[in-house]
Design a protein around this motif. Structure first.
Motif, PDB file in Angstrom:
ATOM      1  N   GLU A 191       4.063  12.455   1.569  1.00 37.65           N
ATOM      2  CA  GLU A 191       4.479  11.680   3.128  1.00 37.65           C
ATOM      3  C   GLU A 191       4.098  12.952   4.340  1.00 37.65           C
ATOM      4  OE1 GLU A 191       4.667   8.857   3.510  1.00 37.65           O
ATOM      5  OE2 GLU A 191       5.772   7.906   1.459  1.00 37.65           O
ATOM      6  N   CYS A 192       4.619  14.230   3.630  1.00 35.37           N
ATOM      7  CA  CYS A 192       4.772  15.424   4.775  1.00 35.37           C
ATOM      8  C   CYS A 192       3.852  15.690   4.814  1.00 35.37           C
ATOM      9  CB  CYS A 192       6.047  16.357   4.382  1.00 35.37           C
ATOM     10  SG  CYS A 192       7.599  16.005   4.064  1.00 35.37           S
ATOM     11  N   TYR A 193       2.945  15.815   4.631  1.00 33.21           N
ATOM     12  CA  TYR A 193       1.429  15.964   4.728  1.00 33.21           C
ATOM     13  C   TYR A 193       0.991  15.347   6.057  1.00 33.21           C
ATOM     14  CZ  TYR A 193       0.928  20.125   2.452  1.00 33.21           C
ATOM     15  OH  TYR A 193       1.252  22.224   2.308  1.00 33.21           O
ATOM     16  N   ALA A 194       1.371  13.634   5.392  1.00 31.67           N
ATOM     17  CA  ALA A 194       0.467  12.538   6.368  1.00 31.67           C
ATOM     18  C   ALA A 194       1.194  12.239   7.519  1.00 31.67           C
ATOM     19  CB  ALA A 194       0.541  11.371   5.136  1.00 31.67           C
ATOM     20  N   ASN A 195       2.765  12.492   7.701  1.00 27.37           N
ATOM     21  CA  ASN A 195       3.525  12.314   9.279  1.00 27.37           C
ATOM     22  C   ASN A 195       4.039  13.664   9.654  1.00 27.37           C
ATOM     23  OD1 ASN A 195       4.075   9.524   8.677  1.00 27.37           O
ATOM     24  ND2 ASN A 195       4.392  10.452   6.598  1.00 27.37           N
ATOM     25  N   GLU A 196       3.359  14.266   9.843  1.00 29.37           N
ATOM     26  CA  GLU A 196       3.094  15.874   9.967  1.00 29.37           C
ATOM     27  C   GLU A 196       3.321  15.460  11.129  1.00 29.37           C
ATOM     28  OE1 GLU A 196       1.901  21.201   9.673  1.00 29.37           O
ATOM     29  OE2 GLU A 196       0.244  19.413   8.650  1.00 29.37           O
ATOM     30  N   GLU A 197       2.155  15.509  11.347  1.00 25.39           N
ATOM     31  CA  GLU A 197       2.313  15.197  13.720  1.00 25.39           C
ATOM     32  C   GLU A 197       3.597  14.939  13.991  1.00 25.39           C
ATOM     33  OE1 GLU A 197      -1.242  13.847  16.946  1.00 25.39           O
ATOM     34  OE2 GLU A 197      -1.976  13.441  14.872  1.00 25.39           O
TER      35      GLU A 197
END
Length: 359
Positions: free
Chosen positions: A267-273
Protein backbone atom coordinates in the motif's frame (compact mmCIF):
# COMPACT_ATOMS: atom_id res chain seq x y z
CA UNK A 1 -11.47 8.75 5.33
CA UNK A 2 -10.00 7.06 2.24
CA UNK A 3 -6.50 5.63 2.42
CA UNK A 4 -3.95 8.44 2.11
CA UNK A 5 -6.44 11.29 1.65
CA UNK A 6 -5.08 13.94 -0.74
CA UNK A 7 -4.93 17.59 0.11
CA UNK A 8 -7.10 19.59 -2.28
CA UNK A 9 -4.43 21.85 -3.68
CA UNK A 10 -2.04 21.72 -6.59
CA UNK A 11 0.67 19.14 -5.83
CA UNK A 12 4.38 19.76 -5.95
CA UNK A 13 4.52 18.00 -9.31
CA UNK A 14 2.14 20.64 -10.75
CA UNK A 15 -0.74 18.24 -11.24
CA UNK A 16 -4.21 19.68 -10.88
CA UNK A 17 -6.46 18.30 -8.23
CA UNK A 18 -8.69 16.79 -10.91
CA UNK A 19 -5.70 14.95 -12.39
CA UNK A 20 -4.69 13.71 -8.96
CA UNK A 21 -8.24 12.63 -8.25
CA UNK A 22 -8.42 10.79 -11.59
CA UNK A 23 -5.13 9.02 -10.87
CA UNK A 24 -6.36 8.13 -7.41
CA UNK A 25 -9.59 6.65 -8.77
CA UNK A 26 -7.64 4.65 -11.34
CA UNK A 27 -5.50 3.36 -8.49
CA UNK A 28 -8.58 2.28 -6.53
CA UNK A 29 -9.88 0.48 -9.63
CA UNK A 30 -6.68 -1.40 -10.23
CA UNK A 31 -5.36 -1.66 -6.66
CA UNK A 32 -5.82 -5.41 -6.41
CA UNK A 33 -4.18 -5.95 -9.77
CA UNK A 34 -1.28 -3.65 -8.85
CA UNK A 35 -0.92 -5.35 -5.50
CA UNK A 36 -0.63 -8.79 -7.11
CA UNK A 37 1.89 -7.51 -9.63
CA UNK A 38 3.88 -5.93 -6.83
CA UNK A 39 3.98 -9.18 -4.91
CA UNK A 40 5.15 -11.08 -7.99
CA UNK A 41 7.80 -8.47 -8.69
CA UNK A 42 8.93 -8.49 -5.06
CA UNK A 43 9.34 -12.26 -5.11
CA UNK A 44 11.33 -12.12 -8.35
CA UNK A 45 13.49 -9.30 -7.01
CA UNK A 46 14.12 -11.18 -3.79
CA UNK A 47 15.13 -14.31 -5.69
CA UNK A 48 17.52 -12.40 -7.90
CA UNK A 49 19.15 -10.39 -5.14
CA UNK A 50 19.19 -12.96 -2.37
CA UNK A 51 22.74 -14.11 -2.91
CA UNK A 52 25.14 -13.88 0.00
CA UNK A 53 28.64 -12.99 -1.10
CA UNK A 54 30.89 -16.07 -0.67
CA UNK A 55 33.94 -13.80 -0.39
CA UNK A 56 32.40 -12.12 2.65
CA UNK A 57 31.23 -15.38 4.21
CA UNK A 58 34.70 -16.89 3.81
CA UNK A 59 36.05 -14.77 6.66
CA UNK A 60 37.19 -16.33 9.90
CA UNK A 61 34.94 -15.09 12.68
CA UNK A 62 34.57 -16.46 16.17
CA UNK A 63 31.03 -15.87 17.43
CA UNK A 64 30.42 -16.80 21.05
CA UNK A 65 26.71 -17.62 21.29
CA UNK A 66 25.61 -18.86 24.72
CA UNK A 67 22.16 -19.85 25.98
CA UNK A 68 22.28 -18.60 29.55
CA UNK A 69 18.60 -19.22 30.33
CA UNK A 70 19.37 -22.94 30.46
CA UNK A 71 22.39 -22.58 32.71
CA UNK A 72 20.66 -20.21 35.14
CA UNK A 73 17.43 -22.19 35.39
CA UNK A 74 19.35 -25.42 35.87
CA UNK A 75 21.22 -23.90 38.82
CA UNK A 76 20.10 -25.37 42.14
CA UNK A 77 22.03 -23.64 44.89
CA UNK A 78 23.66 -20.36 45.88
CA UNK A 79 27.00 -21.91 44.97
CA UNK A 80 25.73 -22.66 41.46
CA UNK A 81 24.67 -19.05 40.93
CA UNK A 82 27.93 -17.76 42.36
CA UNK A 83 29.77 -19.98 39.89
CA UNK A 84 27.73 -18.61 36.96
CA UNK A 85 28.34 -15.00 38.02
CA UNK A 86 32.07 -15.66 38.05
CA UNK A 87 31.92 -17.64 34.80
CA UNK A 88 30.16 -14.79 32.93
CA UNK A 89 31.48 -11.58 34.53
CA UNK A 90 30.52 -9.37 31.57
CA UNK A 91 26.93 -10.61 31.67
CA UNK A 92 26.82 -10.29 35.46
CA UNK A 93 27.97 -6.68 35.27
CA UNK A 94 26.31 -5.32 32.12
CA UNK A 95 23.02 -7.18 32.38
CA UNK A 96 22.53 -8.20 36.01
CA UNK A 97 24.18 -5.04 37.34
CA UNK A 98 26.38 -6.85 39.84
CA UNK A 99 28.19 -3.70 41.00
CA UNK A 100 24.86 -2.07 41.91
CA UNK A 101 24.21 -4.59 44.67
CA UNK A 102 25.52 -4.05 48.18
CA UNK A 103 26.97 -7.55 48.20
CA UNK A 104 27.17 -10.59 45.88
CA UNK A 105 24.85 -12.43 48.25
CA UNK A 106 22.06 -9.91 47.57
CA UNK A 107 22.24 -10.55 43.83
CA UNK A 108 22.35 -14.29 44.38
CA UNK A 109 19.28 -14.11 46.63
CA UNK A 110 17.36 -12.31 43.88
CA UNK A 111 18.42 -14.89 41.31
CA UNK A 112 17.27 -17.70 43.57
CA UNK A 113 13.92 -15.97 44.07
CA UNK A 114 13.49 -15.71 40.30
CA UNK A 115 14.48 -19.34 39.91
CA UNK A 116 11.80 -20.36 42.40
CA UNK A 117 9.05 -18.14 40.97
CA UNK A 118 6.34 -20.36 39.47
CA UNK A 119 5.36 -17.87 36.73
CA UNK A 120 8.99 -17.57 35.63
CA UNK A 121 9.27 -21.35 35.44
CA UNK A 122 6.16 -21.58 33.28
CA UNK A 123 7.59 -18.86 31.05
CA UNK A 124 10.89 -20.72 30.86
CA UNK A 125 9.05 -23.89 29.81
CA UNK A 126 7.43 -21.93 26.98
CA UNK A 127 10.78 -20.56 25.86
CA UNK A 128 12.23 -24.07 25.83
CA UNK A 129 9.38 -25.29 23.63
CA UNK A 130 9.47 -22.43 21.12
CA UNK A 131 13.23 -21.96 21.03
CA UNK A 132 14.51 -25.52 21.11
CA UNK A 133 16.88 -24.73 18.24
CA UNK A 134 18.44 -21.32 17.74
CA UNK A 135 21.03 -22.46 15.20
CA UNK A 136 19.39 -20.43 12.44
CA UNK A 137 19.47 -17.24 14.50
CA UNK A 138 23.08 -17.95 15.43
CA UNK A 139 24.06 -18.54 11.80
CA UNK A 140 22.24 -15.41 10.60
CA UNK A 141 24.01 -13.36 13.27
CA UNK A 142 27.37 -14.83 12.32
CA UNK A 143 26.79 -13.96 8.65
CA UNK A 144 25.61 -10.48 9.61
CA UNK A 145 28.73 -9.87 11.69
CA UNK A 146 30.87 -11.03 8.77
CA UNK A 147 29.16 -8.51 6.52
CA UNK A 148 29.63 -5.72 9.08
CA UNK A 149 33.27 -6.72 9.57
CA UNK A 150 33.79 -6.67 5.81
CA UNK A 151 32.54 -3.10 5.43
CA UNK A 152 33.77 -1.86 8.81
CA UNK A 153 36.95 -3.75 9.80
CA UNK A 154 37.07 -1.91 13.12
CA UNK A 155 33.84 -3.63 14.21
CA UNK A 156 34.38 -5.69 17.35
CA UNK A 157 32.30 -8.86 17.35
CA UNK A 158 30.31 -8.95 20.61
CA UNK A 159 29.49 -12.00 22.65
CA UNK A 160 25.86 -13.04 22.31
CA UNK A 161 23.81 -14.37 25.20
CA UNK A 162 20.20 -15.48 25.29
CA UNK A 163 18.29 -15.17 28.55
CA UNK A 164 14.86 -15.07 30.14
CA UNK A 165 14.21 -11.45 31.07
CA UNK A 166 10.75 -11.77 32.61
CA UNK A 167 9.69 -9.20 30.00
CA UNK A 168 12.10 -6.65 31.45
CA UNK A 169 14.21 -6.20 28.31
CA UNK A 170 14.05 -7.36 24.71
CA UNK A 171 17.59 -6.61 23.60
CA UNK A 172 20.58 -5.26 25.48
CA UNK A 173 23.49 -4.16 23.30
CA UNK A 174 26.90 -2.82 24.15
CA UNK A 175 30.18 -2.87 22.30
CA UNK A 176 31.12 -6.13 24.00
CA UNK A 177 27.91 -8.11 24.37
CA UNK A 178 24.34 -8.61 23.21
CA UNK A 179 21.66 -10.13 25.42
CA UNK A 180 18.49 -11.41 23.76
CA UNK A 181 15.45 -11.69 26.01
CA UNK A 182 13.85 -14.70 24.35
CA UNK A 183 10.55 -14.33 26.19
CA UNK A 184 9.97 -11.10 24.25
CA UNK A 185 10.14 -13.05 20.99
CA UNK A 186 7.63 -15.76 21.73
CA UNK A 187 5.03 -15.97 18.91
CA UNK A 188 2.49 -13.10 18.94
CA UNK A 189 -0.26 -15.68 19.47
CA UNK A 190 1.34 -16.99 22.66
CA UNK A 191 -0.54 -16.56 25.95
CA UNK A 192 2.44 -14.74 27.49
CA UNK A 193 3.04 -11.34 25.90
CA UNK A 194 5.13 -8.28 26.77
CA UNK A 195 3.30 -5.19 27.95
CA UNK A 196 3.24 -3.55 24.54
CA UNK A 197 0.54 -2.27 22.18
CA UNK A 198 -0.64 -5.01 19.84
CA UNK A 199 0.76 -3.34 16.73
CA UNK A 200 4.22 -3.39 18.32
CA UNK A 201 3.94 -6.83 19.94
CA UNK A 202 3.36 -8.39 16.54
CA UNK A 203 6.89 -7.35 15.57
CA UNK A 204 8.32 -9.33 18.46
CA UNK A 205 8.78 -12.68 16.78
CA UNK A 206 11.88 -14.73 16.07
CA UNK A 207 12.36 -13.54 12.42
CA UNK A 208 12.79 -9.99 13.73
CA UNK A 209 15.62 -10.77 16.17
CA UNK A 210 18.58 -10.43 13.81
CA UNK A 211 17.23 -7.40 11.86
CA UNK A 212 16.56 -5.60 15.17
CA UNK A 213 20.12 -6.28 16.31
CA UNK A 214 21.66 -5.13 13.03
CA UNK A 215 19.55 -1.96 12.96
CA UNK A 216 20.66 -1.19 16.53
CA UNK A 217 24.31 -1.76 15.59
CA UNK A 218 23.93 0.64 12.65
CA UNK A 219 23.79 3.56 15.10
CA UNK A 220 27.49 3.03 15.81
CA UNK A 221 28.31 3.94 12.19
CA UNK A 222 25.45 6.35 11.43
CA UNK A 223 27.03 9.83 11.48
CA UNK A 224 24.66 12.75 12.12
CA UNK A 225 24.75 16.50 12.51
CA UNK A 226 23.67 17.25 16.12
CA UNK A 227 22.72 20.79 15.13
CA UNK A 228 20.17 19.58 12.58
CA UNK A 229 16.90 18.90 14.39
CA UNK A 230 14.61 18.86 11.36
CA UNK A 231 12.20 16.14 10.35
CA UNK A 232 14.36 15.57 7.27
CA UNK A 233 17.39 14.80 9.45
CA UNK A 234 15.32 12.26 11.37
CA UNK A 235 14.05 10.73 8.12
CA UNK A 236 17.54 10.39 6.70
CA UNK A 237 18.86 8.92 9.95
CA UNK A 238 16.32 6.10 9.89
CA UNK A 239 16.69 5.75 6.14
CA UNK A 240 20.42 5.13 6.59
CA UNK A 241 19.73 2.68 9.43
CA UNK A 242 17.33 0.61 7.30
CA UNK A 243 19.61 0.81 4.25
CA UNK A 244 22.48 -0.45 6.43
CA UNK A 245 20.36 -3.33 7.69
CA UNK A 246 19.32 -4.35 4.18
CA UNK A 247 22.95 -4.20 2.98
CA UNK A 248 24.07 -6.39 5.88
CA UNK A 249 21.07 -8.75 5.51
CA UNK A 250 20.47 -8.79 1.73
CA UNK A 251 18.20 -11.84 1.91
CA UNK A 252 15.92 -10.39 4.60
CA UNK A 253 12.48 -9.12 3.63
CA UNK A 254 11.68 -5.43 4.12
CA UNK A 255 8.88 -6.35 6.49
CA UNK A 256 11.35 -7.70 9.06
CA UNK A 257 13.50 -4.58 8.76
CA UNK A 258 10.89 -1.84 9.10
CA UNK A 259 8.20 -3.91 10.80
CA UNK A 260 5.36 -3.39 8.30
CA UNK A 261 3.18 -6.19 7.01
CA UNK A 262 3.43 -7.13 3.34
CA UNK A 263 0.06 -5.48 2.73
CA UNK A 264 1.24 -2.25 4.35
CA UNK A 265 4.43 -2.22 2.28
CA UNK A 266 2.44 -2.77 -0.93
CA UNK A 267 0.00 0.00 0.00
CA UNK A 268 2.83 2.40 0.82
CA UNK A 269 4.56 1.86 -2.51
CA UNK A 270 1.28 2.13 -4.37
CA UNK A 271 0.51 5.43 -2.61
CA UNK A 272 4.04 6.85 -2.42
CA UNK A 273 3.17 9.85 -4.58
CA UNK A 274 0.32 10.79 -2.27
CA UNK A 275 2.48 10.38 0.83
CA UNK A 276 5.15 12.62 -0.67
CA UNK A 277 2.56 15.24 -1.66
CA UNK A 278 1.39 15.38 1.96
CA UNK A 279 4.92 15.92 3.27
CA UNK A 280 5.78 18.61 0.72
CA UNK A 281 2.51 20.52 0.75
CA UNK A 282 2.51 20.67 4.54
CA UNK A 283 6.16 21.77 4.56
CA UNK A 284 7.12 18.93 6.88
CA UNK A 285 10.69 18.29 5.76
CA UNK A 286 12.09 21.23 7.69
CA UNK A 287 9.68 21.01 10.62
CA UNK A 288 11.47 21.26 13.98
CA UNK A 289 8.54 20.94 16.38
CA UNK A 290 9.17 17.67 18.26
CA UNK A 291 5.45 16.98 18.57
CA UNK A 292 4.91 17.25 14.82
CA UNK A 293 8.00 15.16 14.09
CA UNK A 294 6.78 12.42 16.42
CA UNK A 295 3.47 12.22 14.53
CA UNK A 296 5.32 10.98 11.46
CA UNK A 297 8.41 9.35 12.94
CA UNK A 298 7.36 7.86 16.28
CA UNK A 299 5.77 4.55 17.13
CA UNK A 300 2.04 4.58 16.40
CA UNK A 301 -0.56 2.16 15.06
CA UNK A 302 -1.19 4.54 12.14
CA UNK A 303 -0.21 7.97 10.82
CA UNK A 304 -3.49 9.70 11.59
CA UNK A 305 -2.36 13.02 10.09
CA UNK A 306 -2.63 11.24 6.73
CA UNK A 307 -5.09 8.42 7.33
CA UNK A 308 -6.11 5.96 10.02
CA UNK A 309 -5.28 3.25 7.47
CA UNK A 310 -1.73 4.49 6.87
CA UNK A 311 0.88 2.64 8.98
CA UNK A 312 2.84 4.52 11.62
CA UNK A 313 6.42 5.75 11.17
CA UNK A 314 5.78 6.78 7.56
CA UNK A 315 8.57 9.35 7.77
CA UNK A 316 11.07 6.56 8.41
CA UNK A 317 9.82 4.58 5.43
CA UNK A 318 10.02 7.65 3.19
CA UNK A 319 13.54 8.39 4.45
CA UNK A 320 14.56 4.84 3.52
CA UNK A 321 13.42 5.42 -0.07
CA UNK A 322 15.32 8.72 -0.27
CA UNK A 323 18.51 7.11 1.04
CA UNK A 324 18.18 4.18 -1.36
CA UNK A 325 17.88 6.61 -4.27
CA UNK A 326 20.88 8.60 -3.03
CA UNK A 327 23.07 5.51 -2.79
CA UNK A 328 21.98 4.33 -6.23
CA UNK A 329 22.23 7.65 -8.06
CA UNK A 330 25.45 8.81 -6.42
CA UNK A 331 27.02 5.33 -6.42
CA UNK A 332 28.46 5.74 -2.92
CA UNK A 333 29.65 2.85 -0.81
CA UNK A 334 27.93 1.81 2.40
CA UNK A 335 30.80 3.29 4.39
CA UNK A 336 30.58 6.62 2.53
CA UNK A 337 26.84 6.72 3.06
CA UNK A 338 27.03 6.07 6.80
CA UNK A 339 29.89 8.57 7.19
CA UNK A 340 27.87 11.39 5.61
CA UNK A 341 26.15 13.45 8.35
CA UNK A 342 24.57 15.93 5.91
CA UNK A 343 20.88 15.02 5.62
CA UNK A 344 20.19 17.98 3.34
CA UNK A 345 22.91 16.93 0.90
CA UNK A 346 21.71 13.34 0.85
CA UNK A 347 18.19 14.53 0.09
CA UNK A 348 19.22 17.02 -2.60
CA UNK A 349 21.55 14.59 -4.35
CA UNK A 350 19.20 11.62 -4.11
CA UNK A 351 17.14 12.68 -7.11
CA UNK A 352 14.26 11.19 -5.16
CA UNK A 353 11.04 10.88 -7.10
CA UNK A 354 8.00 9.00 -5.77
CA UNK A 355 6.91 6.00 -7.81
CA UNK A 356 3.62 6.40 -9.65
CA UNK A 357 1.65 3.12 -9.62
CA UNK A 358 -0.03 4.06 -12.90
CA UNK A 359 3.18 4.62 -14.87
Amino acid sequence: MEFFELIKRTSVRLLTFEQIKANFMRFIRFSLYSFLLLLVFSCQKSTEECQLDPKILDQDLNLQFTRLEDEFFNAKSAEDFEFLIEKYPDFAEDYLGRSLYSSPDTLISELIAIHQDSAMNVLYDSVKVHFQDLSEVEKDLENAFKYIKYYFPEFKVPKVYTFLSGFNSDLILSEDLIVIGLDYFLPPSHEFQPDLPRYMAERYDSPYIVPMIVTAISSKFNKTNPADNTMLAEMIYYGKAYHFTKAILPCTSEKYIIGYTEDEIAECYANEEYIWSHFVENELLYETNPFDITKYMGEAPFTDAISTKAPGRLGRWLGWNIVDDYQFNQDVSLVELMDNPDAEQIFRQSGYRPRNPNE
